[in-house]
Design a protein around this motif. Structure first.
Motif, PDB file in Angstrom:
ATOM      1  N   PRO A 190       0.611  -1.488  -0.021  1.00  0.00           N
ATOM      2  CA  PRO A 190       0.003  -0.471   0.176  1.00  0.00           C
ATOM      3  C   PRO A 190       0.703   0.944   0.251  1.00  0.00           C
ATOM      4  N   ASP A 191       0.733   2.615  -0.743  1.00  0.00           N
ATOM      5  CA  ASP A 191       1.350   3.497  -0.672  1.00  0.00           C
ATOM      6  C   ASP A 191       1.156   3.885   0.826  1.00  0.00           C
ATOM      7  N   LEU A 192       0.305   3.753   1.944  1.00  0.00           N
ATOM      8  CA  LEU A 192       0.139   4.507   3.068  1.00  0.00           C
ATOM      9  C   LEU A 192       1.318   3.217   3.807  1.00  0.00           C
ATOM     10  N   ALA A 193       1.901   2.305   3.513  1.00  0.00           N
ATOM     11  CA  ALA A 193       2.712   1.770   4.270  1.00  0.00           C
ATOM     12  C   ALA A 193       4.364   2.957   3.810  1.00  0.00           C
ATOM     13  N   CYS A 194       5.406   2.603   5.474  1.00  0.00           N
ATOM     14  CA  CYS A 194       5.915   3.802   5.589  1.00  0.00           C
ATOM     15  C   CYS A 194       7.702   2.803   6.146  1.00  0.00           C
ATOM     16  N   ASP A 195       8.665   2.944   5.974  1.00  0.00           N
ATOM     17  CA  ASP A 195       9.886   2.057   7.118  1.00  0.00           C
ATOM     18  C   ASP A 195       8.984   1.859   8.043  1.00  0.00           C
ATOM     19  N   PRO A 196       8.980   0.044   8.711  1.00  0.00           N
ATOM     20  CA  PRO A 196       8.960   0.431  10.264  1.00  0.00           C
ATOM     21  C   PRO A 196       9.395   0.907  11.115  1.00  0.00           C
ATOM     22  N   THR A 197      11.128   1.230  11.147  1.00  0.00           N
ATOM     23  CA  THR A 197      11.772   2.001  11.337  1.00  0.00           C
ATOM     24  C   THR A 197      11.031   3.161  12.278  1.00  0.00           C
TER      25      THR A 197
END
Length: 711
Positions: free
Chosen positions: A522-529
């Motif tokens: 998804p475009d919402l997903a970012c780097d979990p850090t």
């Protein structure tokens, strides 16, 4: 070489099975049968049927839906019977073991035309010990005040409810209504309640026991010796091999092993060779041990032998107590030097870099090792004396007294040996060119103050498995849906020590991944850090999609993030979520299925245990959300020590350990989506690293060929 007769027999069995079941042949399944049968038939052997060469291990990765059980049983059993070999099938989980015994094997025997006998093998701990039950049921018997021993040294007393349960067990065994198997008792039994009436190989007195002829464990063991196929688990196989092999299961030299869920084997092996000891609990145990030996002297006529042992043990304990208290004083300051990394058990961990302990600690371990060896020696004398008493060879202790004391003293001997192993691991230095032993301390608060647990564990199971398993077995088959990582078997070879001469193959799944599903980032997903932002966006995404399908599974790598996501969801979504930790795993799955059957939306929140072994076909799971790429926790002492060793040798721990391990876990998680050929759905990977990082592309390539959708 596979004879024409065997080929025909196997092909006929497969055709008959498919015809009777109304099934179509699967290419991967046929290929797996052929690979296994050819590999086993090629094992070199002498005129006496003993293996006399390599190439005796067959490693097969079989994709989800292949039908592995049918494939390996049809590939192995005809060849094994022709060679006169026993077969041991070992699973990693009880669930698969039960499925194989109660469903798969009977179905194959009914429909294939194959003929073989089979039996289920379990450890002693799954069976009722009639001797222990008898002592609990008859506390007034004159056998050295056994009930008092039980309460004093096992530190528990039987309550009214447990007394009723034990009476019911006694009556059920007496009337032959129950076979003494814990798993076949109608109701669940609390672990502590069960431990009082079961045993292990240390406490079992074997043929010397007055209940031997009716013993549930030995009666089940007789079935094992007569069977062509024995269904066990990885732990039982490893325990049998560690005891020398052939103690519970057939001798490995005359056995073909099948390891289903074989990717678990290295970790299972490591668990068997790990050791630990808490200092304060050891001090307390040593005090109880002297009291126990004093009671033994008082309850027997063994004033000479037993009294002599007690005297030596007192001297040994003085030395151990002095050195253990010194050790505690030495190690306690290290609690302040940790990185304050707190495990889920609430303990602080101090890890020794490269597994190397300071010289001062090695010297202290050496000082503890000498009296520990003497303690083992003295307790072995007691156990030998009790054994002679049970056999009627002693006049200074009665047979009933010896039988009553043997389980208790055997347990003490086992604990002393485990204690000695810890000091040995801390005294010895690792060989220069071999993988090290990880060594670390766990600090925790006890009623007496700060306690420290010394732990040690090999970082690789390869040497252990090579020594105890691969070098001894006649042949072995290892299979799983997740044996390759990043497109090869290197990870499994590295961790398991499976011989380089083994036969390796990958057989395809029957699923049409291109049309049955897709992977979405998804475009919402970012780097979990970016912790808080990632959690916030994951909450928003779940809120948006949870009603798009009836069944959704969300997999987390962190309990903390799982709890945070749950707490931030609006009430209507929370009401549809079943989060791990609130109920047991089986109960969660039951409630989830019940909700979906009723036409309600249901969302499962789970950690690593939900990424493997959970079967939710059809609408029960048509969307799997993976919160982040499943890299292991970096502070794990064993993994951290292994990483240091690889780096010291010029390797790249991240690419050699972290990425391949993540590839296996990711493949397992993705495998939750399609369980049957009619399933449809979507994998959502909520982690941009899967497309932004170079290693992310490697991880994607190791997954089934779903179409990738980037938003």
């Amino acid at each position: 070489m596979l004879s024409d007769e065997l080929k025909q027999q196997i092909q006929q069995a497969y055709s008959t099975f498919l015809e009777k079941k109304g099934l179509k042949p699967r290419y991967g399944q046929r290929l797996m049968i052929a690979e296994i049968a050819k590999g086993l038939a090629a094992v070199p052997q002498d005129a006496d049927g003993k293996r006399n060469g390599e190439g005796h291990v067959v490693v097969v990765e079989a994709g989800t839906g292949t039908g592995k059980t049918l494939a390996y049983l049809l590939g192995v059993m005809p060849v094994a019977k022709a060679m006169g070999k026993k077969v041991v099938l070992a699973t990693a989980t009880v669930a698969l073991q039960d499925q194989v015994v109660n469903k798969d094997i009977p179905e194959i025997l009914r429909n294939s035309g194959c003929s073989f006998s089979y039996a289920l093998a379990k450890g002693r701990g799954r069976y009722l010990c009639l001797s222990k039950l008898d002592r609990l049921m008859t506390p007034g018997q004159d056998v050295g005040s056994t009930l008092a021993l039980w309460e004093d040294f096992q530190q528990y007393a039987v309550d009214k409810h447990e007394a009723e349960l034990y009476r019911a067990m006694d009556q059920a065994v007496e009337s032959r209504a129950w076979d003494g198997d814990r798993d076949s008792w109608a109701d669940s039994v609390d672990d502590l309640t069960w431990r009082r009436v079961t045993n292990d190989h240390r406490g079992c007195t074997g043929r010397s026991c007055g209940f031997y002829d009716d013993c549930p464990f030995y009666m089940a063991r007789n079935d094992i010796y007569r069977a062509d196929l024995i269904v066990a688990n990885h732990d039982l196989v490893l325990a049998d091999l560690a005891m020398g092999g052939g103690m519970v299961l057939p001798a490995p030299e005359d056995t073909i092993y099948i390891f289903d869920e074989g990717h678990h084997l290295p970790d299972k092996a490591l668990n068997h060779f790990a050791c630990s000891s808490q200092v304060r609990s050891t001090l307390s145990w040593l005090q109880d041990l002297v009291k126990m030996l004093d009671s033994l002297v008082e309850s027997s006529d063994a004033q000479g032998m037993a009294a002599g042992v007690v005297g030596v043990v007192r001297d040994v304990n003085d030395s151990l107590n002095e050195n253990l208290n010194l050790l505690l004083a030495t190690l306690t300051p290290l609690a302040e030097q940790t990185d304050q990394v707190e495990s889920e058990q609430g303990r602080l961990v101090y890890r020794f870099a490269n597994g190397a302990v300071p010289d001062a600690l090695r010297e202290q371990a050496s000082l503890l090792l000498t009296p520990s060896r003497e303690l083992v020696k003295q307790l072995q004398l007691v156990v030998d004396w009790l054994q002679e008493g049970m056999e009627g060879k002693r006049s200074d202790i009665t047979k009933p007294d010896a039988e009553a004391w043997m389980p208790l003293m055997s347990t003490q001997l086992a604990r002393a040996e485990a204690l000695m192993t810890v000091w040995m691991r801390y005294e010895l230095s690792d060989e220069e060119n071999r993988a090290p032993v990880a060594r670390w301390l766990n600090f925790s608060q006890s009623a007496q103050g700060l306690d420290v647990e010394l732990s040690a564990c090999p970082v690789l199971a390869s040497d252990v498995l090579a020594r105890y398993l691969w070098s001894r077995v006649f042949a072995a088959v290892v299979t799983s849906a997740t044996l390759t990582a990043l497109g090869n078997f290197e990870r499994f070879r590295f961790r398991s020590g499976v011989p380089a001469s083994s036969h390796y193959s990958v057989v395809p799944s029957p699923f049409d991944y291109q049309s049955c599903g897709r992977i979405r980032v998804p475009d919402l997903a970012c780097d979990p850090t970016q912790g808080a932002k990632h959690t916030e966006q994951l909450v928003a995404y779940i809120e948006r999609i949870w009603q798009n399908q009836l069944g959704t599974l969300v997999l987390f790598s962190s309990r903390r993030q799982m709890d945070e996501v749950f707490e931030q969801l609006p009430d209507p979504v929370q009401a549809a979520v079943l989060a791990q930790g609130h109920q047991g795993k089986a109960e969660m799955v039951r409630r989830h299925r019940e909700a979906v059957d009723a036409g309600h939306h249901s969302v499962l929140f789970g950690l690593a245990s939900f990424a493997e072994g959970v079967d939710l076909p059809g609408e029960y799971c048509s969307c799997v959300v993976i919160a982040r790429l499943p890299f292991s926790v970096p502070e794990d002492p064993v993994d951290a020590t292994l990483a240091e060793w690889i780096q010291k040798r010029g390797g790249n721990p991240f690419m050699q350990i972290s990425v391949p391990d993540a590839a296996i876990r990711l493949k397992q998680a993705v495998g939750r989506l399609l369980r049957t050929e009619t399933d449809r759905g979507e994998i959502v990977i909520f982690d941009r690293r899967i497309i932004d990082k170079r290693y992310g592309k490697l991880l994607l390539q190791s997954l089934p060929p779903f179409p990738l959708i980037r938003e």
